[in-house]
Design a protein around this motif. Structure first.
Motif, PDB file in Angstrom:
ATOM      1  N   LEU A  65       0.259  27.012  14.911  1.00  0.00           N
ATOM      2  CA  LEU A  65       0.697  27.887  13.817  1.00  0.00           C
ATOM      3  C   LEU A  65      -0.192  28.147  12.594  1.00  0.00           C
ATOM      4  O   LEU A  65      -0.308  29.309  12.102  1.00  0.00           O
ATOM      5  CB  LEU A  65       2.092  27.171  13.353  1.00  0.00           C
ATOM      6  CG  LEU A  65       3.167  27.070  14.207  1.00  0.00           C
ATOM      7  CD1 LEU A  65       4.306  26.091  13.712  1.00  0.00           C
ATOM      8  CD2 LEU A  65       3.635  28.520  14.481  1.00  0.00           C
ATOM      9  N   SER A  66      -0.676  27.001  12.148  1.00  0.00           N
ATOM     10  CA  SER A  66      -1.813  27.258  11.119  1.00  0.00           C
ATOM     11  C   SER A  66      -3.140  26.424  11.395  1.00  0.00           C
ATOM     12  O   SER A  66      -2.892  25.512  11.830  1.00  0.00           O
ATOM     13  CB  SER A  66      -1.363  26.860   9.919  1.00  0.00           C
ATOM     14  OG  SER A  66      -1.931  26.798   8.736  1.00  0.00           O
ATOM     15  N   ALA A  67      -4.298  27.140  11.336  1.00  0.00           N
ATOM     16  CA  ALA A  67      -5.533  26.557  11.580  1.00  0.00           C
ATOM     17  C   ALA A  67      -6.301  26.466  10.252  1.00  0.00           C
ATOM     18  O   ALA A  67      -7.560  26.173  10.214  1.00  0.00           O
ATOM     19  CB  ALA A  67      -6.222  27.431  12.440  1.00  0.00           C
ATOM     20  N   LYS A  68      -5.616  26.196   9.106  1.00  0.00           N
ATOM     21  CA  LYS A  68      -6.270  25.797   7.838  1.00  0.00           C
ATOM     22  C   LYS A  68      -6.872  24.377   7.907  1.00  0.00           C
ATOM     23  O   LYS A  68      -6.073  23.455   8.451  1.00  0.00           O
ATOM     24  CB  LYS A  68      -5.351  25.969   6.786  1.00  0.00           C
ATOM     25  CG  LYS A  68      -5.003  27.257   6.350  1.00  0.00           C
ATOM     26  CD  LYS A  68      -4.538  27.420   4.851  1.00  0.00           C
ATOM     27  CE  LYS A  68      -4.719  28.883   4.553  1.00  0.00           C
ATOM     28  NZ  LYS A  68      -4.174  28.887   2.686  1.00  0.00           N
ATOM     29  N   GLY A  70      -7.717  20.640   7.604  1.00  0.00           N
ATOM     30  CA  GLY A  70      -7.106  19.810   6.814  1.00  0.00           C
ATOM     31  C   GLY A  70      -5.536  19.823   7.096  1.00  0.00           C
ATOM     32  O   GLY A  70      -4.877  18.776   6.595  1.00  0.00           O
ATOM     33  N   LYS A  71      -5.035  21.048   7.370  1.00  0.00           N
ATOM     34  CA  LYS A  71      -3.520  21.366   7.221  1.00  0.00           C
ATOM     35  C   LYS A  71      -3.086  22.145   8.342  1.00  0.00           C
ATOM     36  O   LYS A  71      -2.323  23.032   8.323  1.00  0.00           O
ATOM     37  CB  LYS A  71      -3.236  21.846   5.826  1.00  0.00           C
ATOM     38  CG  LYS A  71      -3.528  21.235   4.553  1.00  0.00           C
ATOM     39  CD  LYS A  71      -2.940  22.013   3.555  1.00  0.00           C
ATOM     40  CE  LYS A  71      -3.264  21.442   2.118  1.00  0.00           C
ATOM     41  NZ  LYS A  71      -2.756  22.056   0.950  1.00  0.00           N
ATOM     42  N   PRO A  72      -3.425  21.336   9.751  1.00  0.00           N
ATOM     43  CA  PRO A  72      -3.129  22.380  10.841  1.00  0.00           C
ATOM     44  C   PRO A  72      -1.560  22.168  11.056  1.00  0.00           C
ATOM     45  O   PRO A  72      -0.847  20.974  10.752  1.00  0.00           O
ATOM     46  CB  PRO A  72      -3.974  21.743  11.966  1.00  0.00           C
ATOM     47  CG  PRO A  72      -4.206  20.134  11.374  1.00  0.00           C
ATOM     48  CD  PRO A  72      -4.477  20.455  10.081  1.00  0.00           C
ATOM     49  N   LYS A  73      -0.969  23.085  11.742  1.00  0.00           N
ATOM     50  CA  LYS A  73       0.461  22.901  12.158  1.00  0.00           C
ATOM     51  C   LYS A  73       0.406  23.380  13.518  1.00  0.00           C
ATOM     52  O   LYS A  73      -0.227  24.480  13.761  1.00  0.00           O
ATOM     53  CB  LYS A  73       1.482  23.866  11.288  1.00  0.00           C
ATOM     54  CG  LYS A  73       1.366  23.289   9.841  1.00  0.00           C
ATOM     55  CD  LYS A  73       2.255  21.974  10.073  1.00  0.00           C
ATOM     56  CE  LYS A  73       2.448  21.391   8.325  1.00  0.00           C
ATOM     57  NZ  LYS A  73       3.032  20.133   8.343  1.00  0.00           N
ATOM     58  N   TYR A  74       1.521  22.942  14.350  1.00  0.00           N
ATOM     59  CA  TYR A  74       1.554  23.276  15.821  1.00  0.00           C
ATOM     60  C   TYR A  74       3.090  23.362  16.137  1.00  0.00           C
ATOM     61  O   TYR A  74       4.005  22.771  15.527  1.00  0.00           O
ATOM     62  CB  TYR A  74       0.855  22.093  16.624  1.00  0.00           C
ATOM     63  CG  TYR A  74      -0.485  21.748  16.461  1.00  0.00           C
ATOM     64  CD1 TYR A  74      -1.593  22.578  17.076  1.00  0.00           C
ATOM     65  CD2 TYR A  74      -0.967  20.680  15.498  1.00  0.00           C
ATOM     66  CE1 TYR A  74      -3.050  22.264  16.883  1.00  0.00           C
ATOM     67  CE2 TYR A  74      -2.185  20.511  15.236  1.00  0.00           C
ATOM     68  CZ  TYR A  74      -3.369  21.263  15.811  1.00  0.00           C
ATOM     69  OH  TYR A  74      -4.516  21.059  15.742  1.00  0.00           O
ATOM     70  N   LEU A  75       3.342  24.141  17.375  1.00  0.00           N
ATOM     71  CA  LEU A  75       4.381  24.188  18.052  1.00  0.00           C
ATOM     72  C   LEU A  75       4.531  23.032  18.877  1.00  0.00           C
ATOM     73  O   LEU A  75       3.420  22.819  19.740  1.00  0.00           O
ATOM     74  CB  LEU A  75       4.438  25.547  18.716  1.00  0.00           C
ATOM     75  CG  LEU A  75       4.825  26.930  17.913  1.00  0.00           C
ATOM     76  CD1 LEU A  75       4.939  28.065  18.712  1.00  0.00           C
ATOM     77  CD2 LEU A  75       6.281  26.730  17.038  1.00  0.00           C
ATOM     78  N   ASN A  76       5.404  22.431  19.241  1.00  0.00           N
ATOM     79  CA  ASN A  76       5.678  21.242  19.890  1.00  0.00           C
ATOM     80  C   ASN A  76       6.794  21.718  20.886  1.00  0.00           C
ATOM     81  O   ASN A  76       8.046  21.572  20.545  1.00  0.00           O
ATOM     82  CB  ASN A  76       5.835  19.912  19.081  1.00  0.00           C
ATOM     83  CG  ASN A  76       6.045  18.872  20.209  1.00  0.00           C
ATOM     84  OD1 ASN A  76       5.515  18.789  21.222  1.00  0.00           O
ATOM     85  ND2 ASN A  76       6.365  17.477  19.629  1.00  0.00           N
TER      86      ASN A  76
END
Length: 364
Positions: A65-68, A70-76
């Motif tokens: 979702l986000s590849a920033k 230190g702050k990645p977010k993923y779909l699980n």
């Protein structure tokens, strides 16, 4: 403002509840607050080709979702024997070895079934899309935090139950059969109306209707104010209240067209930048498998106020009176119309880019 009065209920805010905070401690500062939704994220689906499975498989080209840094977010993905739904996680999902590739297993249209691991062929997906149509499943919601984007589970803001039917008869225009520049036709998106979600159709129809209503209101106000032609001379090709209203209406229609670019089901979410990417990343109408549906009232990418503002920035440079330009057909090397000549040749595109075919998107 008028559009928001009419259709703002289709773009509800998300209220952060105690239950949400219990599952996500990073939401604690927002408990009890209502956050503006920037975008709803979706993935297209087709029926799995495995007869023993035959479930609606998501065509997700990335689980990031986000590849920033230190702050990645993923779909699980949460999968049971019959259904699949998604949650948001700080950690990469274990269901795939490469989250950045999602369920994609080749070039356009080749995906692995999340349920049974069967891999499609491009021809199968194209045939299913053309004959049966593509489905869609919501994967996440992006909301505005304190100078940050927050990713939430899709259950936090599902699609409203009642979305009015938009009048699409004028949008039932077939896209040109141009396989080089109009790729979406390969997967069943053949007409202009196929490029939008039902909610987008309602929103864009509303903005288009208001552009026409604006013309009438501007003309009425100009007549009521008894303005002289000196005050309303910015209308090209005429003077008077009617010409002035037509000119303002034209500028408003430019804003609508600019907004359309970021309000289709061919927009996608840019992971490194945490923002929406418009339809025309290049001179082509692409095919997008996991797309972002923006909120035109959110103050972010695709926001209508933003398109009006950027239009006004251009109009502000048109200082009146404007010196007329001159156009003449002359031999560039020998003409005497200009001094200190610079002869510049454009690359010979010829018909390399189908500009006319692509412009039909905005014309409609």
């Amino acid at each position: 403002d008028e559009a928001e009065k009419r259709i703002g209920h289709l773009y509800p805010k998300v209220k952060v509840t105690k239950e949400m905070v219990r599952e996500r401690t990073d939401l604690e500062q927002y408990e009890g607050k209502e956050l503006i939704v920037i975008a709803w994220l979706w993935a297209r689906t087709v029926k799995c080709p495995n007869p023993a499975c035959s479930k609606e498989m998501p065509l997700l080209s990335s689980l990031v979702l986000s590849a920033k840094p230190g702050k990645p977010k993923y779909l699980n993905p949460k999968i049971n024997s019959k259904t699949i739904h998604f949650t948001v996680s700080d950690n990469p999902p274990q269901i795939v070895t490469a989250p950045e590739k999602g369920f994609k297993r080749g070039t356009s249209g080749i995906f692995e079934c999340a349920f049974c691991r069967t891999v499609t062929t491009r021809d199968y997906v194209a045939r299913q899309a053309t004959e049966c149509g593509l489905g869609a499943i919501q994967t996440a919601v992006v909301v505005q935090g304190n100078q940050s984007r927050i990713y939430l589970d899709p259950s936090s803001s599902p699609l409203p139950e009642r979305i009015p039917d938009a009048d699409t008869k004028e949008l039932n225009v077939e896209l040109s059969p141009n396989p080089r520049d109009i790729w979406c036709r390969n997967f069943g998106l053949n007409a202009v109306k196929d490029l939008f979600t039902p909610r987008q159709l309602v929103a864009l129809t509303t903005f288009s209707d208001l552009a026409l209503e604006t013309c009438k209101e501007v003309e009425h106000d100009a007549l009521a104010a008894n303005l002289s032609d000196d005050h309303i001379c910015l209308a090209p090709g005429g003077t008077g209240a009617k010409a002035y209203a037509d000119a303002v209406g034209l500028y408003v229609s430019f804003a609508v067209s600019k907004a359309v670019d970021r309000n289709t089901s061919l927009c996608f979410w840019e992971k490194p930048m945490d923002r929406l990417r418009g339809t025309f990343g290049r001179q082509a109408i692409p095919m997008v498998w996991d797309y972002a549906e923006t909120n035109p009232f959110a103050g972010a990418g695709g926001d209508f106020r933003g398109t009006v503002h950027s239009l006004c920035e251009v109009l502000d440079q048109f200082v009146l009176p404007v010196t007329p330009g001159t156009g003449m057909q002359l031999d560039a090397s020998t003409q005497s119309l200009s001094t200190n000549k610079v002869v510049s040749s454009d690359p010979p595109y010829y018909d390399n880019i189908g500009y006319a075919d692509l412009s039909d998107f905005f014309y409609v």
